[in-house]
Design a protein around this motif. Structure first.
Motif, short mmCIF file in Angstrom:
data_model
loop_
_atom_site.label_atom_id
_atom_site.label_comp_id
_atom_site.label_asym_id
_atom_site.label_seq_id
_atom_site.Cartn_x
_atom_site.Cartn_y
_atom_site.Cartn_z
N UNK A 171 1.00 -0.98 0.21
CA UNK A 171 0.36 0.25 -0.14
C UNK A 171 1.07 1.19 -0.03
N UNK A 172 1.99 1.05 0.96
CA UNK A 172 2.56 2.61 0.90
C UNK A 172 3.76 2.67 -0.58
N UNK A 173 3.88 0.99 -1.05
CA UNK A 173 4.60 1.65 -2.12
C UNK A 173 4.26 1.94 -3.04
N UNK A 174 3.01 2.09 -2.93
CA UNK A 174 2.25 2.70 -4.46
C UNK A 174 1.97 4.19 -4.56
N UNK A 175 2.39 5.04 -3.45
CA UNK A 175 2.40 6.26 -3.40
C UNK A 175 4.18 6.96 -3.96
N UNK A 176 4.78 5.31 -4.44
CA UNK A 176 6.24 5.99 -4.08
C UNK A 176 6.47 5.85 -5.90
N UNK A 177 5.15 5.09 -6.18
CA UNK A 177 5.89 3.40 -7.82
C UNK A 177 6.90 2.48 -7.27
N UNK A 178 6.87 2.36 -6.84
CA UNK A 178 7.77 1.13 -5.60
C UNK A 178 6.92 -0.15 -5.45
N UNK A 179 6.07 -0.38 -6.56
CA UNK A 179 5.49 -1.75 -5.75
C UNK A 179 6.18 -3.02 -6.55
N UNK A 180 6.84 -2.29 -6.97
CA UNK A 180 7.44 -3.81 -7.35
C UNK A 180 8.76 -4.70 -7.41
N UNK A 181 9.34 -3.40 -6.35
CA UNK A 181 10.43 -3.85 -5.42
C UNK A 181 9.55 -4.26 -4.41
N UNK A 182 8.92 -3.69 -3.64
CA UNK A 182 7.93 -4.34 -2.11
C UNK A 182 7.10 -5.49 -2.44
N UNK A 183 6.71 -6.00 -4.03
CA UNK A 183 6.46 -7.39 -4.05
C UNK A 183 7.46 -7.93 -4.25
N UNK A 184 8.65 -8.04 -4.34
CA UNK A 184 10.01 -9.21 -4.93
C UNK A 184 10.45 -8.93 -3.14
N UNK A 185 10.27 -8.01 -2.20
CA UNK A 185 11.21 -8.00 -0.79
C UNK A 185 9.69 -8.41 0.01
N UNK A 186 8.54 -8.41 0.04
CA UNK A 186 7.56 -9.14 0.59
C UNK A 186 6.99 -10.55 0.38
#
Length: 211
Positions: A171-186
């Protein structure tokens, strides 16, 4: 597109030129309460945004966090430089944030009734990540919105499992356009979590533990 597997407090839907986020019941005993956000890249001006969604330009460059957990998510994404304001400096344990508070690069903007609205305006945040224990938070949100300051409710603390809480990093990553990084790390953390859980499957005596 980032799937939401564990968290129950938010949904995310992707479209060609914008992302829609819905936060549900973000404080204790809330019922049928929703906050809706439409995330749009700064270079785009898409039409046909559904009614009822607050438009927020992304990526976020300057953020204020009213909870230390928000800082934890932002730190996980490697974006602590975006934090310009916090609430409750005595509760901060991150050395990077502490040093920036001491240098004046990050300001403590107060808490609840003691929010320093003049200082908030001076910091010119793109977003304030807020949380609420009761519905009283709505009055502070309304005040900030009157000042043309975008607020976003984060309700990760209401989730009931560790992975559901952590999934709010998407959710937080969406505000930074960092969803791909967040998904991989999660996914990496989730896989490790499941591996550790599997090690307990054949244990017959399982004491109750508060960690």
């Amino acid at each position: 597109k980032v799937p939401v597997k564990y968290a129950s407090g938010f949904d995310v839907d992707y479209f060609k030129k914008y992302t829609l986020l819905t936060v549900r019941n973000p404080w204790q005993k809330a019922n049928n309460v929703e906050f809706k956000y439409a995330l749009i890249n700064r270079s785009d001006s898409p039409d046909h945004i559904p009614a009822g969604y607050k438009i927020i330009k992304i990526p976020v460059r300057r953020a204020i966090c009213l909870s230390t957990t928000h800082i934890g998510f932002i730190d996980f994404l490697g974006l602590k430089e975006s934090v310009v304001g916090i609430s409750g400096k005595n509760y901060i344990t991150d050395d990077f944030i502490i040093n920036r508070i001491k240098s004046g690069e990050i300001k403590d903007i107060g808490y609840d009734e003691s929010l320093n609205y003049e200082l908030i305006l001076e910091l010119k945040p793109d977003i304030i990540f807020v949380y609420g224990v009761t519905g009283a938070i709505a009055s502070y949100i309304n005040k900030l919105e009157e000042l043309n300051i975008s607020t976003v409710l984060v309700g990760e603390y209401l989730e009931e499992t560790p992975l559901a809480k952590m999934e709010w990093v998407k959710f937080m990553a969406a505000f930074y356009e960092m969803e791909n990084k967040a998904l991989a790390m999660f996914d990496s953390v989730s896989d490790n979590y499941d591996r550790l859980v599997s090690r307990t499957e054949n244990i017959s005596v399982k004491p109750k533990v508060l960690l």
